[in-house]
Write an enzyme that holds these catalytic residues in place. Structure first.
Site, short mmCIF file in Angstrom:
data_model
loop_
_atom_site.label_atom_id
_atom_site.label_comp_id
_atom_site.label_asym_id
_atom_site.label_seq_id
_atom_site.Cartn_x
_atom_site.Cartn_y
_atom_site.Cartn_z
CG HIS A 58 -0.18 -0.26 2.32
ND1 HIS A 58 0.52 0.87 2.91
CD2 HIS A 58 -0.18 -1.28 3.39
CE1 HIS A 58 0.89 0.48 4.30
NE2 HIS A 58 0.76 -1.04 4.43
P1 TYD Z 1 -1.48 -2.83 7.62
O1 TYD Z 1 -1.07 -1.33 7.53
O2 TYD Z 1 -1.97 -3.27 6.33
O3 TYD Z 1 -0.15 -3.38 7.69
P2 TYD Z 1 0.98 -3.69 7.02
O4 TYD Z 1 1.25 -2.68 6.25
O5 TYD Z 1 2.24 -3.78 8.13
O6 TYD Z 1 1.10 -5.16 6.24
O7 TYD Z 1 -2.49 -3.07 8.67
C1 TYD Z 1 -3.13 -4.44 8.66
C2 TYD Z 1 -4.27 -4.27 9.91
O8 TYD Z 1 -3.58 -3.77 11.06
C3 TYD Z 1 -5.22 -3.37 9.37
O9 TYD Z 1 -6.50 -4.01 9.76
C4 TYD Z 1 -5.12 -2.05 10.04
C5 TYD Z 1 -4.74 -2.58 11.17
N1 TYD Z 1 -3.70 -1.42 11.69
C6 TYD Z 1 -4.13 -0.60 13.07
O10 TYD Z 1 -5.18 -0.97 13.49
N2 TYD Z 1 -3.44 0.18 13.76
C7 TYD Z 1 -2.03 0.51 12.94
O11 TYD Z 1 -1.50 1.49 13.40
C8 TYD Z 1 -1.55 -0.27 11.84
C9 TYD Z 1 -0.36 -0.04 10.97
C10 TYD Z 1 -2.48 -1.33 11.34
#
Ligand code: TYD
Length: 147
Positions: A58
């Site tokens: 993303h």
């Molecule tokens: P995501 O940002 O997609 O993870 P990564 O980029 O590390 O692979 O987030 C995964 C899940 O966690 C998504 O449902 C949102 C949640 N999340 C939070 O609740 N708080 C946060 O600070 C982050 C980064 C993610």
């Protein structure tokens, strides 16, 4: 899009953090306003990443981050819609600064690795581009001066 233009990727870089070496073990401290080029408003970490899994996938509209391999190693592939750059993080005192509007993939996590992320804003799903085509469209729009 022109190859090599990479306006956002140009600002993404490795920041060397202080390392206080000691026979008892090393120490790295990070202070707001001193070691990171944004105000730190959130900290999170990734751990227990199963072998072969990748994270990220993303980009963010406004969020800036510093990504640190506090333990183990992994690759971070950055893409601003113009060019791609791969960083291998394997030192606890190196942080990768990732600016806004940069697509990131984190992969090849070593077993037991921990990825610490310092972020400029609280979590906000509305700040994400999770669709790569929509991200590229936004990059293209902004290159034409659109908001
Ligand atoms: P995501 O940002 O997609 O993870 P990564 O980029 O590390 O692979 O987030 C995964 C899940 O966690 C998504 O449902 C949102 C949640 N999340 C939070 O609740 N708080 C946060 O600070 C982050 C980064 C993610």
């Amino acid at each position: 899009m022109q190859p090599g233009a990479g306006p956002m990727l140009a600002s993404c870089r490795i920041i060397e953090l202080p390392k206080i070496s000691d026979p008892r073990g090393n120490l790295t401290a990070i202070e707001n306003g001193r070691h990171v080029p944004f105000d730190i408003r959130r900290v999170y970490y990734l751990y227990d990443v199963p072998g072969g899994e990748s994270r990220g996938g993303h980009a963010h509209k406004q969020l800036e981050q510093l990504i640190i391999a506090v333990s183990g190693s992994f690759d971070v592939v950055l893409d601003d819609g113009y060019e791609q750059k791969r960083f291998f993080l394997n030192r606890s005192y190196y942080g990768l600064y990732v600016s806004r509007m940069v697509w990131r993939e984190l992969k090849n996590f070593s077993s037991g690795s921990v990825c610490l992320v310092l972020a400029s804003e609280p979590y906000d799903e509305a700040d994400y581009y999770r669709d790569h085509a929509a991200f590229l469209e936004a990059v293209s729009r902004s290159s034409q001066g659109a908001p």
